[in-house]
Design an enzyme around this catalytic site. Structure first.
Site, PDB file in Angstrom:
ATOM      1  N   ARG A  93       0.862  -1.187   0.000  1.00  0.00           N
ATOM      2  CA  ARG A  93       0.000   0.000   0.000  1.00  0.00           C
ATOM      3  C   ARG A  93       0.893   1.231   0.000  1.00  0.00           C
ATOM      4  O   ARG A  93       1.961   1.236   0.628  1.00  0.00           O
ATOM      5  CB  ARG A  93      -0.880   0.043   1.262  1.00  0.00           C
ATOM      6  CG  ARG A  93      -2.012  -0.943   1.297  1.00  0.00           C
ATOM      7  CD  ARG A  93      -3.121  -0.589   0.292  1.00  0.00           C
ATOM      8  NE  ARG A  93      -4.224  -1.533   0.348  1.00  0.00           N
ATOM      9  CZ  ARG A  93      -4.334  -2.637  -0.407  1.00  0.00           C
ATOM     10  NH1 ARG A  93      -3.389  -2.940  -1.298  1.00  0.00           N
ATOM     11  NH2 ARG A  93      -5.373  -3.426  -0.296  1.00  0.00           N
ATOM     12  N   GLU A 120      -4.440   7.419  -4.890  1.00  0.00           N
ATOM     13  CA  GLU A 120      -4.444   6.730  -6.182  1.00  0.00           C
ATOM     14  C   GLU A 120      -5.658   7.226  -6.964  1.00  0.00           C
ATOM     15  O   GLU A 120      -6.763   7.136  -6.431  1.00  0.00           O
ATOM     16  CB  GLU A 120      -4.541   5.215  -5.993  1.00  0.00           C
ATOM     17  CG  GLU A 120      -3.236   4.608  -5.531  1.00  0.00           C
ATOM     18  CD  GLU A 120      -3.327   3.134  -5.170  1.00  0.00           C
ATOM     19  OE1 GLU A 120      -4.390   2.526  -5.394  1.00  0.00           O
ATOM     20  OE2 GLU A 120      -2.345   2.593  -4.657  1.00  0.00           O
ATOM     21  N   HIS A 127      -1.866   0.066  -9.401  1.00  0.00           N
ATOM     22  CA  HIS A 127      -2.439  -0.877  -8.431  1.00  0.00           C
ATOM     23  C   HIS A 127      -3.070  -2.068  -9.159  1.00  0.00           C
ATOM     24  O   HIS A 127      -4.281  -2.283  -9.103  1.00  0.00           O
ATOM     25  CB  HIS A 127      -3.464  -0.155  -7.534  1.00  0.00           C
ATOM     26  CG  HIS A 127      -3.736  -0.904  -6.255  1.00  0.00           C
ATOM     27  ND1 HIS A 127      -4.058  -0.268  -5.079  1.00  0.00           N
ATOM     28  CD2 HIS A 127      -3.756  -2.222  -5.964  1.00  0.00           C
ATOM     29  CE1 HIS A 127      -4.260  -1.167  -4.126  1.00  0.00           C
ATOM     30  NE2 HIS A 127      -4.084  -2.361  -4.649  1.00  0.00           N
TER      31      HIS A 127
END
Ligand SMILES: O=CC(=O)O
Length: 328
Positions: free
Chosen positions: A244, A273, A292
Site C-alpha cells: 500500500r 491513487e 495498483h
C-alpha cells in the site's frame, strides 16, 4: 436490477473504473439479484431490507455506519482482494455482519507483479521502451546500463503469502533473500526458498540491493519506510512497493529519489491513487509506476469472484464461510 427472487447483493455499480468487472456480471446474476448503490440511494426504504450481502470490488462501495444502518438484513461483506485497510472490521462486526476476502487468489499474481516491477526497475525497461520508440534515434544505444539481478540481495518486508511467493520467484533468479516479518517463518519454510530472517529491519535495509514491501497496511506499518529508513538503504538500492502507498512516507521517498539517497523505486501503489498529475513522483526518471494492478489478471479476478460467490452463499446458508476474516 436482476431476478427479484435471488438474494439481494449490493455492488458499487456496473460502469466505469469503480464498477464491478464487466465480464463477471452474467455469472454473478446466476446467483444474486445485483443492486447498485445508485438503486439503493434512489429507493432506500424499499431496497435496503432486500440486501443480504455487499460485494466489494476495487474497494467500493465504502462501508460506513450509515450504510450498515440502512441494510437490516445484511449478513456478509465480501471483499475482493487481500488488504482490509479500507474496512472498519470492528464497526462491521458490531452489526453482527461477517467479512470474507480472497487472499489465495491474489498472492501469485501480486508476487508476479512484484518481480515484474523489480526487473523493470533493475533493467530500466520503461526508460528503454521510451528510448527505443522515440522519434529521435540519436540516443539509441546498447550501453543502456541497469543493475544485475542475479546474485543480488533482495530484502522482503512482510513474509505472508505474497512475500513468500516473491521469495520463491526470487530464488529462481539466484537472488540472496533476506526477510523481515512480525513472526519468523518455520525453518523448513525458510530453507525451501533459501531465505534468511532479519530480526532488525535496519539490518535488512542496509544489506539489500532491492527492498520489496509486501506487508499489509496497519497502524503499525503506516509510513514504516521514512526518511531514516531510506537513508539506511544503499545509494543504488531499488525500493519496490506492492503493498500500500501509505507504507512509505512518500515525501521522504521523493526527496530520496531526487537526491540519490536511493537508486530507484518501482511502485504499484501510491497515495492517493491516482496521484495528482503534477505530483513530483511522476516527473522522476528513476520511478516506475503502475496503477495498483497486483491482482489484475483475468484468471485471478475470475477466481476472486468465484471465491466471493462461495463465501456469500455459505453465509446465507448458515455454513462455515470460506476465507472468513476473523477479528483479532
Ligand atoms: O490491493 C490488492 C488487494 O488488497 O488484494
Amino acid at each position: 436490477m436482476g431476478d427479484q427472487d435471488l438474494p439481494g447483493v449490493l455492488v458499487s455499480g456496473f460502469e466505469g473504473p469503480s464498477g464491478i468487472c464487466k465480464d463477471h456480471v452474467g455469472e454473478l446474476q446466476k446467483y444474486f439479484n445485483l443492486i447498485t448503490v445508485q438503486d439503493l440511494l434512489e429507493n432506500k426504504t424499499q431496497v435496503g431490507p432486500k440486501i443480504q450481502a455487499v460485494y466489494i470490488w476495487n474497494r467500493k462501495p465504502a462501508i460506513d455506519q450509515e450504510l450498515l444502518q440502512s441494510l437490516p438484513a445484511l449478513k456478509i461483506v465480501a471483499n475482493a482482494g487481500a488488504g482490509l485497510d479500507h474496512l472498519d472490521l470492528k464497526l462491521i462486526a458490531s452489526f453482527g455482519v461477517k467479512v470474507a476476502n480472497t487472499p489465495q487468489a491474489v498472492s501469485s499474481p501480486t508476487a508476479d507483479m512484484g518481480m515484474a516491477l523489480l526487473l523493470a526497475a533493475a533493467r530500466r525497461v520503461v526508460e528503454g521502451h521510451q528510448l527505443a520508440t522515440s522519434p529521435d534515434t540519436k540516443n539509441f544505444s546498447t550501453n543502456w546500463l541497469g543493475q544485475e539481478v542475479t546474485g543480488s540481495t533482495l530484502g522482503i518486508i512482510g513474509m505472508g503469502s505474497i512475500g513468500y511467493k516473491v521469495a520463491q520467484r526470487a530464488r529462481a533468479f539466484e537472488m540472496n533473500i533476506l526477510y523481515h516479518n512480525r513472526k519468523r517463518r518455520k525453518s523448513e519454510e525458510e530453507e525451501a526458498v533459501g531465505a534468511t530472517y532479519c530480526e532488525r529491519l535496519d539490518d535488512l535495509l542496509q544489506r539489500s540491493d532491492f527492498v520489496m514491501l509486501a506487508m499489509s497496511l496497519t497502524p503499525q506499518t503506516q509510513r514504516l519506510i521514512g526518511r531514516r529508513e531510506l537513508r539506511l538503504m544503499k545509494p543504488t538500492a531499488i525500493l519496490v512497493n506492492i503493498g500500500r502507498g501509505l507504507l512509505v512516507d512518500q515525501d521522504a521517498l521523493v526527496e530520496a529519489l531526487q537526491t540519490g539517497v536511493i537508486g530507484a523505486a518501482a511502485l504499484d501503489v501510491s497515495y492517493p491513487e491516482p496521484l495528482p498529475r503534477d505530483h513530483p513522483l511522476l516527473k522522476l526518471k528513476n520511478v516506475t509506476l503502475t496503477p495498483h494492478i497486483g491482482s489484475a489478471t483475468h484468471q485471478a479476478r475470475w477466481q476472486m469472484m468465484e471465491n466471493l460467490i462461495g463465501s456469500i452463499l455459505a453465509s446465507l446458508n448458515g455454513l462455515p464461510i470460506p476465507n472468513e476474516v476473523l477479528l483479532k
